[in-house]
Structure formats: C-alpha cells, structure tokens
Design a protein around this motif. Structure first.
Motif, PDB file in Angstrom:
ATOM      1  N   TRP A 148       0.847  -1.187   0.000  1.00 14.26           N
ATOM      2  CA  TRP A 148       0.000   0.000   0.000  1.00 14.26           C
ATOM      3  C   TRP A 148       0.884   1.239   0.000  1.00 14.26           C
ATOM      4  O   TRP A 148       1.751   1.395   0.849  1.00 14.26           O
ATOM      5  CB  TRP A 148      -0.923   0.014   1.214  1.00 14.26           C
ATOM      6  CG  TRP A 148      -2.128  -0.856   1.057  1.00 14.26           C
ATOM      7  CD1 TRP A 148      -2.250  -2.150   1.426  1.00 14.26           C
ATOM      8  CD2 TRP A 148      -3.373  -0.483   0.470  1.00 14.26           C
ATOM      9  NE1 TRP A 148      -3.504  -2.622   1.110  1.00 14.26           N
ATOM     10  CE2 TRP A 148      -4.218  -1.610   0.523  1.00 14.26           C
ATOM     11  CE3 TRP A 148      -3.870   0.697  -0.096  1.00 14.26           C
ATOM     12  CZ2 TRP A 148      -5.525  -1.606   0.027  1.00 14.26           C
ATOM     13  CZ3 TRP A 148      -5.181   0.707  -0.586  1.00 14.26           C
ATOM     14  CH2 TRP A 148      -5.986  -0.428  -0.523  1.00 14.26           C
ATOM     15  N   CYS A 149       0.646   2.128  -0.980  1.00 19.79           N
ATOM     16  CA  CYS A 149       1.430   3.361  -1.118  1.00 19.79           C
ATOM     17  C   CYS A 149       0.504   4.565  -0.952  1.00 19.79           C
ATOM     18  O   CYS A 149      -0.718   4.421  -0.876  1.00 19.79           O
ATOM     19  CB  CYS A 149       2.115   3.401  -2.487  1.00 19.79           C
ATOM     20  SG  CYS A 149       3.154   1.945  -2.830  1.00 19.79           S
ATOM     21  N   CYS A 150       1.107   5.739  -0.875  1.00 21.15           N
ATOM     22  CA  CYS A 150       0.341   6.963  -0.657  1.00 21.15           C
ATOM     23  C   CYS A 150       0.701   7.982  -1.739  1.00 21.15           C
ATOM     24  O   CYS A 150       1.885   8.309  -1.934  1.00 21.15           O
ATOM     25  CB  CYS A 150       0.633   7.528   0.734  1.00 21.15           C
ATOM     26  SG  CYS A 150      -0.276   9.051   1.098  1.00 21.15           S
ATOM     27  N   MET A 151      -0.318   8.496  -2.432  1.00 22.30           N
ATOM     28  CA  MET A 151      -0.086   9.467  -3.501  1.00 22.30           C
ATOM     29  C   MET A 151       0.489  10.766  -2.936  1.00 22.30           C
ATOM     30  O   MET A 151       1.403  11.366  -3.517  1.00 22.30           O
ATOM     31  CB  MET A 151      -1.411   9.750  -4.219  1.00 22.30           C
ATOM     32  CG  MET A 151      -2.026   8.538  -4.913  1.00 22.30           C
ATOM     33  SD  MET A 151      -1.084   7.981  -6.351  1.00 22.30           S
ATOM     34  CE  MET A 151      -1.326   9.358  -7.480  1.00 22.30           C
ATOM     35  N   GLU A 152      -0.011  11.222  -1.783  1.00 23.45           N
ATOM     36  CA  GLU A 152       0.476  12.469  -1.181  1.00 23.45           C
ATOM     37  C   GLU A 152       1.921  12.326  -0.711  1.00 23.45           C
ATOM     38  O   GLU A 152       2.695  13.306  -0.757  1.00 23.45           O
ATOM     39  CB  GLU A 152      -0.419  12.860  -0.014  1.00 23.45           C
ATOM     40  CG  GLU A 152      -1.767  13.443  -0.418  1.00 23.45           C
ATOM     41  CD  GLU A 152      -2.714  12.402  -1.023  1.00 23.45           C
ATOM     42  OE1 GLU A 152      -3.641  12.779  -1.737  1.00 23.45           O
ATOM     43  OE2 GLU A 152      -2.507  11.194  -0.763  1.00 23.45           O
ATOM     44  N   ALA A 153       2.310  11.142  -0.252  1.00 25.70           N
ATOM     45  CA  ALA A 153       3.697  10.926   0.173  1.00 25.70           C
ATOM     46  C   ALA A 153       4.649  11.081  -1.012  1.00 25.70           C
ATOM     47  O   ALA A 153       5.739  11.652  -0.873  1.00 25.70           O
ATOM     48  CB  ALA A 153       3.841   9.550   0.811  1.00 25.70           C
ATOM     49  N   MET A 154       4.256  10.588  -2.175  1.00 26.20           N
ATOM     50  CA  MET A 154       5.105  10.735  -3.366  1.00 26.20           C
ATOM     51  C   MET A 154       5.259  12.208  -3.724  1.00 26.20           C
ATOM     52  O   MET A 154       6.351  12.666  -4.099  1.00 26.20           O
ATOM     53  CB  MET A 154       4.500   9.965  -4.546  1.00 26.20           C
ATOM     54  CG  MET A 154       4.451   8.467  -4.355  1.00 26.20           C
ATOM     55  SD  MET A 154       3.857   7.618  -5.839  1.00 26.20           S
ATOM     56  CE  MET A 154       2.813   6.351  -5.097  1.00 26.20           C
ATOM     57  N   GLU A 155       4.174  12.958  -3.596  1.00 29.72           N
ATOM     58  CA  GLU A 155       4.246  14.391  -3.881  1.00 29.72           C
ATOM     59  C   GLU A 155       5.164  15.100  -2.889  1.00 29.72           C
ATOM     60  O   GLU A 155       5.982  15.958  -3.285  1.00 29.72           O
ATOM     61  CB  GLU A 155       2.829  14.976  -3.820  1.00 29.72           C
ATOM     62  CG  GLU A 155       2.762  16.457  -4.151  1.00 29.72           C
ATOM     63  CD  GLU A 155       1.340  16.990  -4.076  1.00 29.72           C
ATOM     64  OE1 GLU A 155       1.173  18.223  -4.121  1.00 29.72           O
ATOM     65  OE2 GLU A 155       0.401  16.177  -3.953  1.00 29.72           O
ATOM     66  N   ASP A 156       5.069  14.765  -1.603  1.00 33.33           N
ATOM     67  CA  ASP A 156       5.923  15.387  -0.586  1.00 33.33           C
ATOM     68  C   ASP A 156       7.399  15.050  -0.820  1.00 33.33           C
ATOM     69  O   ASP A 156       8.268  15.931  -0.705  1.00 33.33           O
ATOM     70  CB  ASP A 156       5.506  14.900   0.809  1.00 33.33           C
ATOM     71  CG  ASP A 156       4.123  15.393   1.199  1.00 33.33           C
ATOM     72  OD1 ASP A 156       3.644  16.368   0.588  1.00 33.33           O
ATOM     73  OD2 ASP A 156       3.525  14.784   2.108  1.00 33.33           O
ATOM     74  N   ILE A 157       7.674  13.791  -1.107  1.00 29.93           N
ATOM     75  CA  ILE A 157       9.068  13.372  -1.308  1.00 29.93           C
ATOM     76  C   ILE A 157       9.667  14.089  -2.511  1.00 29.93           C
ATOM     77  O   ILE A 157      10.821  14.537  -2.475  1.00 29.93           O
ATOM     78  CB  ILE A 157       9.143  11.843  -1.472  1.00 29.93           C
ATOM     79  CG1 ILE A 157       8.740  11.148  -0.160  1.00 29.93           C
ATOM     80  CG2 ILE A 157      10.551  11.397  -1.883  1.00 29.93           C
ATOM     81  CD1 ILE A 157       8.578   9.648  -0.277  1.00 29.93           C
ATOM     82  N   ASP A 158       8.894  14.215  -3.578  1.00 27.59           N
ATOM     83  CA  ASP A 158       9.395  14.903  -4.777  1.00 27.59           C
ATOM     84  C   ASP A 158       9.712  16.363  -4.454  1.00 27.59           C
ATOM     85  O   ASP A 158      10.740  16.908  -4.901  1.00 27.59           O
ATOM     86  CB  ASP A 158       8.350  14.807  -5.886  1.00 27.59           C
ATOM     87  CG  ASP A 158       8.900  15.246  -7.226  1.00 27.59           C
ATOM     88  OD1 ASP A 158       9.900  14.636  -7.680  1.00 27.59           O
ATOM     89  OD2 ASP A 158       8.358  16.195  -7.824  1.00 27.59           O
ATOM     90  N   PHE A 159       8.878  17.003  -3.648  1.00 24.74           N
ATOM     91  CA  PHE A 159       9.114  18.392  -3.257  1.00 24.74           C
ATOM     92  C   PHE A 159      10.392  18.512  -2.441  1.00 24.74           C
ATOM     93  O   PHE A 159      11.207  19.430  -2.659  1.00 24.74           O
ATOM     94  CB  PHE A 159       7.920  18.895  -2.431  1.00 24.74           C
ATOM     95  CG  PHE A 159       8.168  20.207  -1.757  1.00 24.74           C
ATOM     96  CD1 PHE A 159       8.064  21.406  -2.450  1.00 24.74           C
ATOM     97  CD2 PHE A 159       8.522  20.257  -0.404  1.00 24.74           C
ATOM     98  CE1 PHE A 159       8.308  22.614  -1.812  1.00 24.74           C
ATOM     99  CE2 PHE A 159       8.761  21.460   0.225  1.00 24.74           C
ATOM    100  CZ  PHE A 159       8.658  22.645  -0.473  1.00 24.74           C
ATOM    101  N   VAL A 160      10.595  17.595  -1.493  1.00 21.81           N
ATOM    102  CA  VAL A 160      11.780  17.653  -0.637  1.00 21.81           C
ATOM    103  C   VAL A 160      13.054  17.459  -1.461  1.00 21.81           C
ATOM    104  O   VAL A 160      14.040  18.189  -1.275  1.00 21.81           O
ATOM    105  CB  VAL A 160      11.676  16.583   0.474  1.00 21.81           C
ATOM    106  CG1 VAL A 160      13.002  16.456   1.220  1.00 21.81           C
ATOM    107  CG2 VAL A 160      10.563  16.925   1.445  1.00 21.81           C
ATOM    108  N   VAL A 161      13.052  16.486  -2.360  1.00 23.23           N
ATOM    109  CA  VAL A 161      14.257  16.198  -3.142  1.00 23.23           C
ATOM    110  C   VAL A 161      14.571  17.365  -4.083  1.00 23.23           C
ATOM    111  O   VAL A 161      15.738  17.744  -4.259  1.00 23.23           O
ATOM    112  CB  VAL A 161      14.081  14.886  -3.931  1.00 23.23           C
ATOM    113  CG1 VAL A 161      15.279  14.655  -4.849  1.00 23.23           C
ATOM    114  CG2 VAL A 161      13.932  13.709  -2.978  1.00 23.23           C
ATOM    115  N   VAL A 162      13.561  17.961  -4.671  1.00 24.99           N
ATOM    116  CA  VAL A 162      13.782  19.077  -5.592  1.00 24.99           C
ATOM    117  C   VAL A 162      14.399  20.269  -4.877  1.00 24.99           C
ATOM    118  O   VAL A 162      15.310  20.934  -5.393  1.00 24.99           O
ATOM    119  CB  VAL A 162      12.447  19.490  -6.261  1.00 24.99           C
ATOM    120  CG1 VAL A 162      12.602  20.825  -6.983  1.00 24.99           C
ATOM    121  CG2 VAL A 162      12.003  18.429  -7.237  1.00 24.99           C
ATOM    122  N   ASN A 163      13.946  20.552  -3.650  1.00 25.87           N
ATOM    123  CA  ASN A 163      14.345  21.771  -2.962  1.00 25.87           C
ATOM    124  C   ASN A 163      15.491  21.584  -1.964  1.00 25.87           C
ATOM    125  O   ASN A 163      15.915  22.562  -1.340  1.00 25.87           O
ATOM    126  CB  ASN A 163      13.151  22.369  -2.199  1.00 25.87           C
ATOM    127  CG  ASN A 163      12.106  22.912  -3.153  1.00 25.87           C
ATOM    128  OD1 ASN A 163      12.235  23.998  -3.709  1.00 25.87           O
ATOM    129  ND2 ASN A 163      11.058  22.112  -3.373  1.00 25.87           N
TER     130      ASN A 163
END
Length: 252
Positions: A231-246
């Motif tokens: 089970w994965c979380c769509m919002e977690a993927m969005e948060d992780i992408d934001f953290v890695v980018v910034n």
C-alpha cells in the motif's frame, strides 16, 4: 469314556454301563486334585499386573538414583520446551489478530504517513512509495535511497521545530471511500505523467484523516493505492518529490 468290560461308550458321569450293566469305578479325590493342578488356566494375565506391591516397591528401590534424576530432568525439559512453543504460537496469533484489526490493508500506510513525519523518519516515509518511484528519483535527481532518507529526516525535523511538536502527533481516520475502476485508471495516468512510472493499481482508498499535533488539529485527505502487495500513498510521493527538488536551496 468307555466301559472297561464291554468297551461301550458311556456318559462321563455314569455309574453303571448302560450296555452290560457293569458297575463303573469312581475316580478318587487324589486323581481329581492332580488333574486340577495340571490343567491349564482359562484366564490369562501379564506377570507385572499380578505382581505384589512389595515386588514393585523393591524394583523402584533398586533403580539407579542418577538415572531416575536424569529421567526427571528430561521430562522437565520437555515440559518447558512445550510451554515455550505454545507461548510463541499464542504471541504470533495475537500479533496477527492485532495487525488485522489495527493495520489491515491501507491502515498501516496511514500510520506511516502520519508517524513518519512525527518521528522524523525518512525510512518510514519511503515505505509509502513503490520501487518504480525510487527509480524515478534516482534517475531524475541523481540521488540514492540513503540520500533521500536523510533529506526527509532533515525536512521533518525542520517542520516539527517550526510548525509541530515532535513525538506528540496522533490521528483518527474519519471517513474512507473505495475508489472505482475509472478513478484508479486516472491515478495510474497521473503517476505516469508526473513521475514517468507505469504501475498497476489493484485497489485505491481515499481517507479523511484528522491529525492532532499537541492540541492543534487539522484535517486532510489522503489517497492510498495498492501496488502489488504494497500500500502506497499518492500524497507521500508528492511530498518526497518536493523535498528532493528543494534540498540544498535553503528552503529549511
């Protein structure tokens, strides 16, 4: 029996021969006793069943004390081993029941989604994404799983220091809705467009979660998708992408 005079067969207990009338001799008591002593017994019994109590006690007294002690220790060891096995089995069953009640399906993912932030755990948060998403991060940002864990831990530490209170976050799941097949297809397309990953979503659930961070409550909606057995979380993927980018740009 036969008559000694005429040889005629006569009944066993006859006194006079029915054919010649001769008086038959009677068997003496001594011969009868001898026949009783030599006759086989009609009942059968094992020797140890008919042994006297004194005989059994004597055999116990002659047993080696060391051998008796060794047998007692072996019996005690078998009992302890059986007890430990039953305790382990009961514990496994209890854990399975608790897991099914509290963390069955998407509930474990919801726990990691909240507690990953609360405990500043990048490892827990990364468990909410599929392997294909990690490949996307590594290929797009030239990073590794270890680097992403550290970035997430730093970001959550910053967030708790400025907006939350580390270790005090609790949550309740207020409402859940199982998404239909059409919505699942749109989620698969979203993952392909945003992260260039092709995955097969078997099931999707949308949940409304109320988060209490040390007295400050907030509500948010999270979408949990089952990819393979995970089970994965769509919002977690969005948060992780934001953290890695910034990361590295003084955002926190």
């Amino acid at each position: 029996m036969k008559c000694e005079h005429c040889g005629c067969e006569i009944p066993e207990r006859a006194v006079i021969c029915p054919d010649c009338g001769a008086i038959l001799p009677r068997q003496s008591e001594k011969e009868k006793n001898e026949q009783r002593q030599t006759a086989p017994s009609s009942s059968f019994s094992m020797p140890f069943l008919s042994a006297s109590a004194d005989t059994v006690q004597d055999s116990e007294k002659t047993e080696d004390p060391e051998l008796h002690k060794q047998k007692a220790e072996e019996k005690r060891f078998r009992l302890i081993r059986r007890t430990i096995f039953l305790c382990i089995l009961a514990a496994v069953l209890l854990v399975g029941i608790l897991y099914g009640v509290f963390f069955g399906g998407y509930k474990l993912a919801a726990y990691r989604y909240v507690k990953g932030v609360d405990h500043c755990s990048g490892r827990m948060y990364l468990s909410l994404v599929p392997d294909a998403y990690m490949d996307y991060l590594e290929n797009t940002y030239d990073t590794t799983r270890r680097d992403v864990k550290e970035m997430l831990s730093d970001y959550f530490t910053y967030w708790n220091a400025n907006y939350g209170e580390e270790g005090s976050m609790s949550y309740t799941i207020d409402r859940t809705q199982t998404l239909d097949e059409e919505t699942i297809v749109s989620l698969e397309q979203e993952l392909q467009e945003l992260y260039r990953i092709d995955v097969d979503i078997k099931k999707a659930v949308e949940a409304d979660i109320t988060i209490d961070d040390g007295g400050t409550k907030a509500s948010e909606s999270a979408t949990f998708v089952k990819i393979g057995m995970k089970w994965c979380c769509m919002e977690a993927m969005e948060d992780i992408d934001f953290v890695v980018v910034n990361d590295g740009y003084d955002v926190w």
